[in-house]
Structures are given as C-alpha cells and as structure tokens.
Design a protein around this motif. Structure first.
Motif, short mmCIF file in Angstrom:
data_model
loop_
_atom_site.label_atom_id
_atom_site.label_comp_id
_atom_site.label_asym_id
_atom_site.label_seq_id
_atom_site.Cartn_x
_atom_site.Cartn_y
_atom_site.Cartn_z
N LYS A 114 0.85 -1.18 0.00
CA LYS A 114 0.00 0.00 0.00
C LYS A 114 0.89 1.24 0.00
N ALA A 115 0.75 2.09 -1.00
CA ALA A 115 1.59 3.28 -1.11
C ALA A 115 1.08 4.40 -0.20
N VAL A 116 1.98 5.01 0.55
CA VAL A 116 1.61 6.13 1.41
C VAL A 116 1.74 7.43 0.64
N VAL A 117 0.84 8.36 0.95
CA VAL A 117 0.92 9.70 0.36
C VAL A 117 0.66 10.70 1.46
N ASP A 118 1.73 11.37 1.91
CA ASP A 118 1.60 12.46 2.88
C ASP A 118 2.20 13.72 2.27
N GLY A 119 2.38 14.76 3.06
CA GLY A 119 2.90 16.01 2.54
C GLY A 119 4.26 15.86 1.88
N ASN A 120 5.11 15.03 2.47
CA ASN A 120 6.44 14.81 1.89
C ASN A 120 6.34 14.12 0.54
N VAL A 121 5.48 13.12 0.44
CA VAL A 121 5.33 12.37 -0.80
C VAL A 121 4.72 13.24 -1.89
N TYR A 122 3.71 14.04 -1.52
CA TYR A 122 3.14 14.99 -2.49
C TYR A 122 4.23 15.85 -3.11
N ARG A 123 5.12 16.35 -2.27
CA ARG A 123 6.15 17.28 -2.73
C ARG A 123 7.14 16.59 -3.67
N VAL A 124 7.56 15.40 -3.31
CA VAL A 124 8.51 14.67 -4.15
C VAL A 124 7.90 14.37 -5.52
N ILE A 125 6.69 13.89 -5.52
CA ILE A 125 6.04 13.52 -6.79
C ILE A 125 5.78 14.76 -7.65
N ALA A 126 5.26 15.83 -7.01
CA ALA A 126 4.95 17.05 -7.76
C ALA A 126 6.19 17.60 -8.45
N ARG A 127 7.30 17.62 -7.74
CA ARG A 127 8.52 18.19 -8.30
C ARG A 127 9.15 17.27 -9.35
N TYR A 128 9.21 15.99 -9.02
CA TYR A 128 9.89 15.06 -9.92
C TYR A 128 9.15 14.92 -11.25
N PHE A 129 7.83 14.81 -11.18
CA PHE A 129 7.04 14.60 -12.40
C PHE A 129 6.45 15.90 -12.97
N GLY A 130 6.59 17.01 -12.25
CA GLY A 130 6.04 18.27 -12.73
C GLY A 130 4.52 18.31 -12.68
N VAL A 131 3.93 17.77 -11.62
CA VAL A 131 2.47 17.73 -11.49
C VAL A 131 2.00 19.03 -10.85
N ALA A 132 1.19 19.80 -11.57
CA ALA A 132 0.73 21.10 -11.07
C ALA A 132 -0.70 21.04 -10.54
N THR A 133 -1.32 19.89 -10.52
CA THR A 133 -2.66 19.75 -9.95
C THR A 133 -2.57 20.02 -8.45
N PRO A 134 -3.45 20.87 -7.90
CA PRO A 134 -3.38 21.18 -6.46
C PRO A 134 -3.46 19.91 -5.62
N ILE A 135 -2.57 19.81 -4.65
CA ILE A 135 -2.49 18.58 -3.85
C ILE A 135 -3.66 18.44 -2.89
N ASN A 136 -4.34 19.55 -2.59
CA ASN A 136 -5.49 19.47 -1.67
C ASN A 136 -6.81 19.55 -2.42
N SER A 137 -6.80 19.19 -3.69
CA SER A 137 -8.03 19.09 -4.46
C SER A 137 -8.40 17.61 -4.61
N THR A 138 -9.66 17.34 -4.89
CA THR A 138 -10.12 15.96 -5.04
C THR A 138 -9.40 15.26 -6.19
N SER A 139 -9.29 15.95 -7.33
CA SER A 139 -8.60 15.35 -8.48
C SER A 139 -7.12 15.16 -8.19
N GLY A 140 -6.55 16.11 -7.46
CA GLY A 140 -5.13 16.02 -7.12
C GLY A 140 -4.83 14.81 -6.25
N LYS A 141 -5.67 14.57 -5.26
CA LYS A 141 -5.45 13.43 -4.37
C LYS A 141 -5.47 12.12 -5.14
N LYS A 142 -6.41 12.01 -6.07
CA LYS A 142 -6.50 10.79 -6.89
C LYS A 142 -5.29 10.64 -7.78
#
Length: 349
Positions: A130-158
């Motif tokens: 089971k993959a964990v997603v917390d604030g640290n993980v959001y940041r790593v993924i957003a920066r590495y993959f260039g994901v600009a979807t807001p992390i606190n939005s419903t679509s972003g969480k998915k």
C-alpha cells in the motif's frame, strides 16, 4: 536502476535512526504515526518515548483514562487524536483480542486511522503493498514529475495516489514508503531543497525547469479565525476553580478555566457588563489583577487571551456551570491546553 531502487539506496545511506523504524510492532508504529500527524519529528519523539514507556502495549493504553491520555498529550495540540487513540485501543482490545491489526482493510475501520495511516502501518508492520501519500510524498512527486494539480483538491489526491501506487516497490513496500517520506523530509524539503546533491537531479522536472519553488501547488487555505477570551482565575490560598470543556470546540475534553469569549478585542468594562460575569460574581468579589494579552496560535485560529485573577464568587455558579473546585497542588493531574497550563504554572510558582 529504477526510481524505487535509487530512492531506497539514498534512504539506507541517509535515514535518521528513529525508534519506530526499528520495529514491526503495529501498535508502536500506530503510536508513532498518530503522534506525528501535524507534528515535527523533533517535537513528537519525546512524546512517543513517554507513551511507549507508560503504555508499552495496546492493553495498557486501553485501560488508561481519558484524563491520563490527554494529560500526557498536553502540548501536542489536536487533542482529538488522543481521544481517538483511546477509542481505537479499546476496540483493538475488545474486538481484535488485544492484537493490533496489520491489514489495511482492518486498520481503515478504526477511529482516527485514515488512508495514509492505514497504508503506513500495514506496509511498515507487514510489508503490505500500500503506497503512502503524505505532505512529503506529495512534494517529491509534484517536483519530480512536474504535477501542477493542487495537492489538496479531489482530483489532485486521486492523481498523486495513482502515481505513488505506480512507483511502489511491491516487494519492499515498507522500506520504499519510509524512503519516500524521509526523502521529502530531508532532501526534497519545502524550502531550500538540497538539489545539488540530489540523486534524481538529472530527471527531476522541477529542477530542470526551475520550478522547485512553484511545486507542489496548493489551493488557498481557509481564513484564519480570531477569537478573544477572558479567562478567570478564581481561587483562594489552597483551591482553584477549573472546568471541563465540551466536545464541540477546541480543546474538547480538556480542562481550562471559567471564561467569556468576545467577538472582538474589548476592555474590562465590557466584561463587567456581561451577563455571565454578573451571575458568577458579586459585590464581594475582588479583582486582584489582570494579565497582559497573550497570543496563542493554532492551525486555523488565533486566540487572544487575558487572565483575570479574582477572589470570591457566587457559590451557585459552581453547581450551575459544572465547575470543579480542586487543590492547586493537584492541577498537574488534569489535562489542560498549553496556553492555560503554562500561565497557571507561572502563576503558582
């Protein structure tokens, strides 16, 4: 070398030696995870050690009183965490025969355990994939993959959960998850990330496009609420009045002082004309002193408090309001918000 292999290699060379990483005991992992919610490791570590020492297993935790748990929790904030832990410990004791569950499907049913915490406990204790997603993980993924979807939005969480699931090393899920969290905490930090020595530098979108300070994206926070309190220290030489807060506001279940809240900053003349003040106190009441205003910062609230020291009061107010008359020497037996406890400690000393 895959993303996960490179990540785990970094982790083994750079990870902090933290006690909950040296065990697969689901109870102790649960203890650490709940304490570290909204709390820095440096602040949470001493609490974890105290709780693990006082309550070494789920049975001892379940047998504790709410006052004992909240007293030990004092200063951590988000006190609902402590109350939820007690509920969960009792459920584990009664419905899981005192054995803390390690399966995600069981963990997610327990009070105070959400998707992240269930994934963390299950993967750290039994290596469940089971993959964990917390604030640290959001940041790593957003920066590495260039994901600009807001992390606190419903679509972003998915979206972020899907990426984390895809990255997960399913044969070594626990260590992979620990590595993702630690990498975000130590290397890919919110401010001033250590990009020059980052093992992902050459393939990181944010670094290659100078977007490090722009990612991750987060929707604007809720407006901060300001609240203004007068707390009354009603006492004699040996005793003081306190009250237990209800469950519909901040500090639910903790003890504080009789108080009056105003919608805006106001002077003592407004306090004296308040109906509650006139019910609680009489002509024999003596105001000894009033403190300077003290600012207390919570996540979504700013509290402004002044403490009014008073001798003599209307005896009917105790029974009518459910106040408690206790010995000053016994104050430390009651769980209190840090704001109240710190002021009273200085007052009594």
């Amino acid at each position: 070398m895959s993303f996960s292999e490179r990540l785990i290699a970094w982790y083994r060379n750079n990870k902090r030696d933290l006690p909950w990483r040296n065990t697969n005991n689901a109870y102790l992992i649960w203890l650490s995870e709940i304490i570290l919610q909204q709390t820095r490791v440096e602040q949470g570590l001493p609490y974890y050690l105290r709780f693990a020492d006082a309550y070494p297993d789920v049975k001892s935790f379940a047998n504790a009183s709410e006052d004992q748990i909240l007293k030990m929790w004092q200063g951590l904030g988000y006190y609902s965490r402590g109350r939820n832990m007690l509920k969960t410990a009792k459920v584990v004791q009664n419905e899981f025969n005192g054995v803390f569950p390690v399966a995600y499907a069981d963990l997610i049913t327990l009070t105070g355990i959400g998707e992240y915490t269930a994934a963390a406990i299950s993967s750290f204790s039994s290596n469940e994939a089971k993959a964990v997603v917390d604030g640290n993980v959001y940041r790593v993924i957003a920066r590495y993959f260039g994901v600009a979807t807001p992390i606190n939005s419903t679509s972003g969480k998915k979206e972020f959960q899907a990426i984390a699931d895809n990255l997960l090393n399913r044969d070594n899920a626990g260590e992979h998850n620990q590595a993702m969290i630690e990498f975000g905490a130590l290397q890919c930090k919110p401010k001033n990330p250590d990009c020059p020595v980052c093992p992902f530098q050459s393939s990181c979108y944010a670094y290659q496009h100078q977007k490090t300070n722009e990612l991750p994206v987060k929707l604007k926070k809720l407006k901060i609420r300001e609240r203004f309190f007068y707390f009354f220290i009603i006492h004699n030489k040996e005793e003081i009045l306190i009250k237990r807060r209800d469950n519909n506001d901040i500090w639910a279940g903790l003890h504080d002082l009789p108080s009056i809240e105003f919608k805006e900053r106001t002077g003592l003349e407004m306090v004296f004309s308040d109906p509650n003040f006139n019910q609680w106190f009489n002509d024999k009441s003596v105001i000894q002193k009033t403190s300077e205003e003290i600012k207390h910062v919570l996540t979504h609230q700013r509290l402004y408090a002044r403490f009014v020291h008073i001798e003599n009061f209307n005896l009917n107010a105790i029974e009518k309001n459910g106040w408690l008359k206790i010995k000053k020497d016994n104050l430390s037996d009651y769980g209190m918000p840090k704001l109240i406890f710190e002021y009273l400690k200085n007052f009594l000393n």
